[in-house]
Design an enzyme around this catalytic site. Structure first.
Site, PDB file in Angstrom:
ATOM      1  N   GLU A 284       0.828  -1.216   0.000  1.00  0.00           N
ATOM      2  CA  GLU A 284       0.000   0.000   0.000  1.00  0.00           C
ATOM      3  C   GLU A 284       0.856   1.257   0.000  1.00  0.00           C
ATOM      4  OE1 GLU A 284      -3.033   0.198   3.044  1.00  0.00           O
ATOM      5  OE2 GLU A 284      -4.442  -0.925   1.806  1.00  0.00           O
ATOM      6  N   HIS A 305       8.686 -26.699  -1.686  1.00  0.00           N
ATOM      7  CA  HIS A 305       8.105 -27.831  -2.411  1.00  0.00           C
ATOM      8  C   HIS A 305       6.993 -27.375  -3.338  1.00  0.00           C
ATOM      9  CE1 HIS A 305      10.314 -30.866   0.002  1.00  0.00           C
ATOM     10  NE2 HIS A 305      10.394 -29.815   0.806  1.00  0.00           N
ATOM     11  N   LYS A 419     -13.944  -0.474  -4.066  1.00  0.00           N
ATOM     12  CA  LYS A 419     -15.050  -0.079  -3.182  1.00  0.00           C
ATOM     13  C   LYS A 419     -16.139   0.617  -3.991  1.00  0.00           C
ATOM     14  CE  LYS A 419     -12.289   0.927   0.940  1.00  0.00           C
ATOM     15  NZ  LYS A 419     -11.861   1.992   1.837  1.00  0.00           N
TER      16      LYS A 419
HETATM   17  O1  PA5 Z   1      -3.432   1.100   5.847  1.00  0.00           O
HETATM   18  C1  PA5 Z   1      -4.554   1.528   5.687  1.00  0.00           C
HETATM   19  O2  PA5 Z   1      -4.837   2.732   5.844  1.00  0.00           O
HETATM   20  C2  PA5 Z   1      -5.688   0.601   5.308  1.00  0.00           C
HETATM   21  O3  PA5 Z   1      -5.242  -0.694   5.069  1.00  0.00           O
HETATM   22  C3  PA5 Z   1      -6.731   0.567   6.405  1.00  0.00           C
HETATM   23  O4  PA5 Z   1      -6.131   0.147   7.596  1.00  0.00           O
HETATM   24  C4  PA5 Z   1      -7.898  -0.383   6.060  1.00  0.00           C
HETATM   25  O5  PA5 Z   1      -8.448  -0.005   4.829  1.00  0.00           O
HETATM   26  C5  PA5 Z   1      -8.964  -0.327   7.146  1.00  0.00           C
HETATM   27  O6  PA5 Z   1      -9.422   0.967   7.322  1.00  0.00           O
HETATM   28  P1  PA5 Z   1     -10.232   1.398   8.593  1.00  0.00           P
HETATM   29  O7  PA5 Z   1      -9.391   1.218   9.797  1.00  0.00           O
HETATM   30  O8  PA5 Z   1     -10.576   2.829   8.341  1.00  0.00           O
HETATM   31  O9  PA5 Z   1     -11.466   0.514   8.647  1.00  0.00           O
END
Ligand code: PA5
Length: 445
Positions: A284, A305, A419
């Site tokens: 990310e 393996h 989303k």
């Molecule tokens: O690193 C990030 O910002 C994302 O992976 C969020 O943690 C994830 O989308 C979950 O978001 P939230 O805590 O707002 O539900």
């Protein structure tokens, strides 16, 4: 405490070739500290280990104790950065084969996918068990955890009536989001996530700490690990001897030579979810603007393996980083047998740990000989404090590496695309027009 070993990578890069990458990485590190780089509104994690207040830590422990006392199961609801850190630590340090009871509850996870069967079976399973919930969402609006919470809150109310609210602890934004409103309306105890700490950098906030405390772990040890390594990394201005700067430089060098995939490998299955956490952190943070190294993971020797064949002889686009704890918590000695039916008597007197270590060294040699540079991240052991240091090492290196790449390591704009489509296909109010257009595309007319 954390050491970057490069003996199985040194033939792939000369000092002269690495030099400019080290220099860029040090500039990136300084940018991080001067807070004038991209995403500088999300740098709260950088000094978080020094800021965790004792009273907040105590409140987490007390509140977790309260849930533990009345629960055979605590369900942690969250996804992404609100899930992977605590799962990684729990899987790493808790015994493989756990015995649970009220007062020493098992920890289950939900809200990290949308499979109906999982929720059906989870509800069935929890029906006859005393359970509590820690629901975690920074935004308070993420669909997967919201659906899981809707289902489990319903069950909690059916089971405990007006006592249900006391079995929920919510970790969310200080003021906004649906989860915050829900918590206020029902009177849940809440913990907050600082505005300037993004999801994947939030393991040292109540996001990660509460689930650890709910499992009965001494969270101060984990915090200690972060604190212990912070000054080493912050104060070391030599990019060669600072393991985080050097790791960032090497990653970017390998990328520049066409190695677009990094495999984080382990020889300890309990570290599987550390790799999952790491993949989210780097994936990310770096995968944007058509740039970035693809973070993959493998569990050895299991994957030797299967995917091991590709690593050894497939397309040469890989480099490997191996999580290497220096010591084992426990070990077994192999005995001899009179018949030697399995022909393993040559191992008599050796520990399984020794065999695993020879497998590790043999694998690294073989992969390097096959054209895959292998780095080792060496840390003392799989304990809370060592893992705390390891997590901070990766967070720090990831931010530096992202700046080397020229991206903002603290946003994740690409996560919105699926989303938007999902909301459209579900006809969420406001998305109806897009929904019709998408259905037309899917049906092909
Ligand atoms: O690193 C990030 O910002 C994302 O992976 C969020 O943690 C994830 O989308 C979950 O978001 P939230 O805590 O707002 O539900």
């Amino acid at each position: 405490m954390i050491r970057l070993e490069t003996r199985f990578a040194s033939s792939f890069v000369s000092t002269r070739e690495l030099e400019p990458f080290l220099s860029t990485a040090e500039t990136a590190r300084l940018t991080l500290h001067s807070a004038d780089g991209k995403g500088n509104e999300y740098l709260g994690w950088l000094n978080l280990p020094k800021k965790e207040s004792d009273s907040e830590i105590e409140r987490i422990i007390q509140s977790a104790e309260r849930l533990r006392a009345v629960s055979e199961t605590v369900v942690i609801i969250g996804i992404g950065g609100s899930y992977l850190g605590s799962r990684a630590i729990l899987e790493a340090v808790l015994p493989y084969f756990k015995k649970n009871s009220r007062g020493n509850p098992e920890i289950l996870f939900a809200g990290h996918h949308l499979e109906s069967r999982y929720y059906f079976e989870l509800v069935e399973y929890l029906q006859d068990r005393d359970f509590s919930i820690n629901v975690i969402s920074k935004s308070g609006t993420t669909t997967e955890p919201a659906i899981a919470f809707r289902i489990l809150w319903d069950l909690l109310v059916k089971k405990y009536g007006s006592g249900a609210a006391k079995r929920v602890v919510a970790t969310t934004d200080v003021s906004k989001g649906a989860l915050k409103s829900f918590a206020d309306a029902e009177g849940f105890e809440t913990f907050t996530i600082p505005d300037d700490v993004g999801g994947r950098y939030s393991v040292l906030t109540p996001v990660g700490l509460f689930p650890l405390a709910a499992a009965g772990l001494p969270i101060r040890d984990f915090i200690f690990g972060f604190r212990n390594i912070l000054s080493d990394l912050h104060e070391n201005k030599d990019p060669f001897s600072n393991p985080a700067t050097r790791y960032a430089a090497l990653r970017n060098y390998f990328l520049s030579t066409g190695r677009i995939v990094e495999i984080l490998a382990n020889f300890n299955p309990s570290l599987h979810f550390v790799s999952e956490w790491w993949k989210q952190l780097f994936g990310e943070s770096e995968g944007k603007e058509n740039r970035g190294i693809f973070p993959a993971s493998m569990d050895f020797t299991t994957d030797l393996h299967s995917l091991g064949q590709y690593v050894q002889e497939g397309k040469r686009i890989l480099f490997e980083t191996v999580l290497s704890p220096s010591s084992n918590r426990s070990d077994l000695i192999l005995n001899s047998t009179r018949e030697n039916l399995d022909s393993l008597n040559f191992l008599t007197g050796n520990t399984i740990g020794h065999v695993n270590e020879q497998a590790r060294l043999g694998t690294l040699l073989a992969h390097a000989d096959g054209g895959v540079p292998c780095l080792e991240v060496v840390f003392p052991d799989i304990t809370l404090s060592s893992l705390g240091a390891l997590f901070y090492f990766f967070e720090y290196a990831c931010a530096i590496s992202g700046y080397c790449l020229g991206v903002n390591p603290f946003d994740q704009p690409g996560v919105e695309a699926y989303k938007k489509n999902m909301f459209s296909l579900l006809d969420k109010p406001g998305f109806e027009k897009e929904g019709a257009a998408l259905r037309k595309r899917i049906l092909g007319n």
